[in-house]
Design a protein around this motif. Structure first.
Motif, PDB file in Angstrom:
ATOM      1  N   ARG A   5     -29.726 -13.232  52.745  1.00 34.02           N
ATOM      2  CA  ARG A   5     -29.165 -11.904  52.516  1.00 34.02           C
ATOM      3  C   ARG A   5     -27.931 -12.017  51.638  1.00 34.02           C
ATOM      4  N   THR A   6     -27.749 -11.063  50.785  1.00 30.69           N
ATOM      5  CA  THR A   6     -26.535 -11.032  49.986  1.00 30.69           C
ATOM      6  C   THR A   6     -25.544 -10.101  50.674  1.00 30.69           C
ATOM      7  N   ASN A   7     -24.309 -10.186  50.257  1.00 31.61           N
ATOM      8  CA  ASN A   7     -23.295  -9.342  50.865  1.00 31.61           C
ATOM      9  C   ASN A   7     -23.043  -8.067  50.075  1.00 31.61           C
ATOM     10  N   GLY A   8     -23.858  -7.776  49.094  1.00 30.02           N
ATOM     11  CA  GLY A   8     -23.786  -6.508  48.372  1.00 30.02           C
ATOM     12  C   GLY A   8     -22.750  -6.443  47.277  1.00 30.02           C
ATOM     13  N   SER A   9     -22.339  -7.568  46.737  1.00 24.89           N
ATOM     14  CA  SER A   9     -21.357  -7.544  45.655  1.00 24.89           C
ATOM     15  C   SER A   9     -21.868  -6.761  44.452  1.00 24.89           C
ATOM     16  N   TRP A  10     -23.160  -6.825  44.236  1.00 23.23           N
ATOM     17  CA  TRP A  10     -23.731  -6.113  43.082  1.00 23.23           C
ATOM     18  C   TRP A  10     -23.547  -4.608  43.241  1.00 23.23           C
ATOM     19  N   VAL A  11     -23.548  -4.087  44.460  1.00 20.92           N
ATOM     20  CA  VAL A  11     -23.351  -2.646  44.677  1.00 20.92           C
ATOM     21  C   VAL A  11     -21.927  -2.259  44.303  1.00 20.92           C
ATOM     22  N   ILE A  12     -20.971  -3.100  44.688  1.00 18.22           N
ATOM     23  CA  ILE A  12     -19.575  -2.818  44.358  1.00 18.22           C
ATOM     24  C   ILE A  12     -19.401  -2.792  42.847  1.00 18.22           C
ATOM     25  N   TRP A  13     -19.929  -3.810  42.176  1.00 19.70           N
ATOM     26  CA  TRP A  13     -19.775  -3.870  40.722  1.00 19.70           C
ATOM     27  C   TRP A  13     -20.547  -2.756  40.022  1.00 19.70           C
ATOM     28  N   TRP A  46     -13.029   1.079  47.688  1.00 17.83           N
ATOM     29  CA  TRP A  46     -13.386  -0.285  48.056  1.00 17.83           C
ATOM     30  C   TRP A  46     -12.199  -1.041  48.627  1.00 17.83           C
ATOM     31  N   ALA A  47     -10.979  -0.701  48.192  1.00 16.98           N
ATOM     32  CA  ALA A  47      -9.784  -1.334  48.763  1.00 16.98           C
ATOM     33  C   ALA A  47      -9.568  -0.893  50.208  1.00 16.98           C
ATOM     34  N   ILE A  48      -9.915   0.342  50.524  1.00 16.37           N
ATOM     35  CA  ILE A  48      -9.787   0.821  51.901  1.00 16.37           C
ATOM     36  C   ILE A  48     -10.918   0.262  52.758  1.00 16.37           C
ATOM     37  N   ALA A  49     -12.129   0.300  52.249  1.00 15.68           N
ATOM     38  CA  ALA A  49     -13.289  -0.110  53.043  1.00 15.68           C
ATOM     39  C   ALA A  49     -13.365  -1.629  53.215  1.00 15.68           C
ATOM     40  N   LEU A  50     -13.132  -2.376  52.137  1.00 16.25           N
ATOM     41  CA  LEU A  50     -13.252  -3.836  52.169  1.00 16.25           C
ATOM     42  C   LEU A  50     -12.031  -4.458  51.496  1.00 16.25           C
ATOM     43  N   PRO A  51     -10.888  -4.471  52.170  1.00 14.20           N
ATOM     44  CA  PRO A  51      -9.650  -4.927  51.520  1.00 14.20           C
ATOM     45  C   PRO A  51      -9.645  -6.402  51.162  1.00 14.20           C
ATOM     46  N   TYR A  52     -10.494  -7.176  51.767  1.00 17.50           N
ATOM     47  CA  TYR A  52     -10.513  -8.627  51.542  1.00 17.50           C
ATOM     48  C   TYR A  52     -11.454  -9.036  50.424  1.00 17.50           C
ATOM     49  N   ARG A 156     -22.778   2.118  50.833  1.00 14.11           N
ATOM     50  CA  ARG A 156     -22.360   0.930  51.582  1.00 14.11           C
ATOM     51  C   ARG A 156     -23.276   0.690  52.780  1.00 14.11           C
ATOM     52  N   ARG A 157     -23.645   1.756  53.469  1.00 13.10           N
ATOM     53  CA  ARG A 157     -24.533   1.611  54.627  1.00 13.10           C
ATOM     54  C   ARG A 157     -25.964   1.332  54.194  1.00 13.10           C
ATOM     55  N   ARG A 158     -26.409   1.987  53.143  1.00 12.32           N
ATOM     56  CA  ARG A 158     -27.787   1.847  52.673  1.00 12.32           C
ATOM     57  C   ARG A 158     -28.082   0.437  52.203  1.00 12.32           C
ATOM     58  N   PHE A 159     -27.108  -0.176  51.499  1.00 11.52           N
ATOM     59  CA  PHE A 159     -27.319  -1.514  50.944  1.00 11.52           C
ATOM     60  C   PHE A 159     -26.614  -2.600  51.741  1.00 11.52           C
ATOM     61  N   ASN A 160     -26.082  -2.228  52.899  1.00 14.61           N
ATOM     62  CA  ASN A 160     -25.491  -3.190  53.838  1.00 14.61           C
ATOM     63  C   ASN A 160     -24.413  -4.035  53.170  1.00 14.61           C
TER      64      ASN A 160
END
Length: 162
Positions: A5-13, A46-52, A156-160
């Protein structure tokens, strides 16, 4: 071992690329004055949802790309966007707890600070706007914030994305 499984970096980008395209899409002058600050809103989410997940690095890279696409001096969009990202990351714990309308008001103040820094940079380069119309995108972005949050939460929920 990897679970495959990927962590969805492609969705963020992908969302950042869409925000970049919306930021430079041609618009008539009258509606272009109120163009929302798409890139700042997406990076703030994305800074609020995934600050790390490297919001500051994403803000820096995207601001340089925005400078190239819009034809401004390199770094002119960088300082305001990095400042916005820093302020959002500083307030991230509190912003997560606020309801969407209160988040929208806090974000309006943060985006206003970013626009004032942008005005300062434009004044230094000799491109100072003659009126206060440069602040119009701030309330427009604040009004759109709840919709942006809902759309990005769905993605974010759809693509985990985690």
């Amino acid at each position: 071992m990897s679970s495959g499984r990927t962590n969805g970096s492609w969705v963020i980008w992908l969302t950042l690329v869409v925000a970049l395209l919306l930021s430079v899409a041609p618009m008539p002058y009258s509606t272009g004055l109120g163009r929302p600050l798409w890139l700042a809103m997406v990076i703030a989410y994305w800074a609020i949802a995934l600050p790390y997940r490297g919001a500051m690095a994403a803000a820096f890279v995207c601001s340089l790309i925005l400078d190239v696409l819009s034809g401004t001096l390199l770094g002119q969009n960088g300082l305001p966007l990095i400042l916005i990202t820093f302020l959002v990351l500083s307030l991230q714990q509190r912003l997560r707890m606020f309801p969407l309308m209160q988040q929208s008001l806090v974000l309006m103040v943060i985006l206003g600070i970013g626009q004032l820094v942008q005005l300062w940079l434009n004044t230094l380069t000799g491109n100072r706007p003659p009126t206060l119309l440069f602040l119009v995108p701030v309330p427009v972005s604040a009004l759109l914030w709840p919709w942006v949050v809902i759309a990005l939460q769905w993605m974010r929920r759809r693509f985990n994305v985690y």
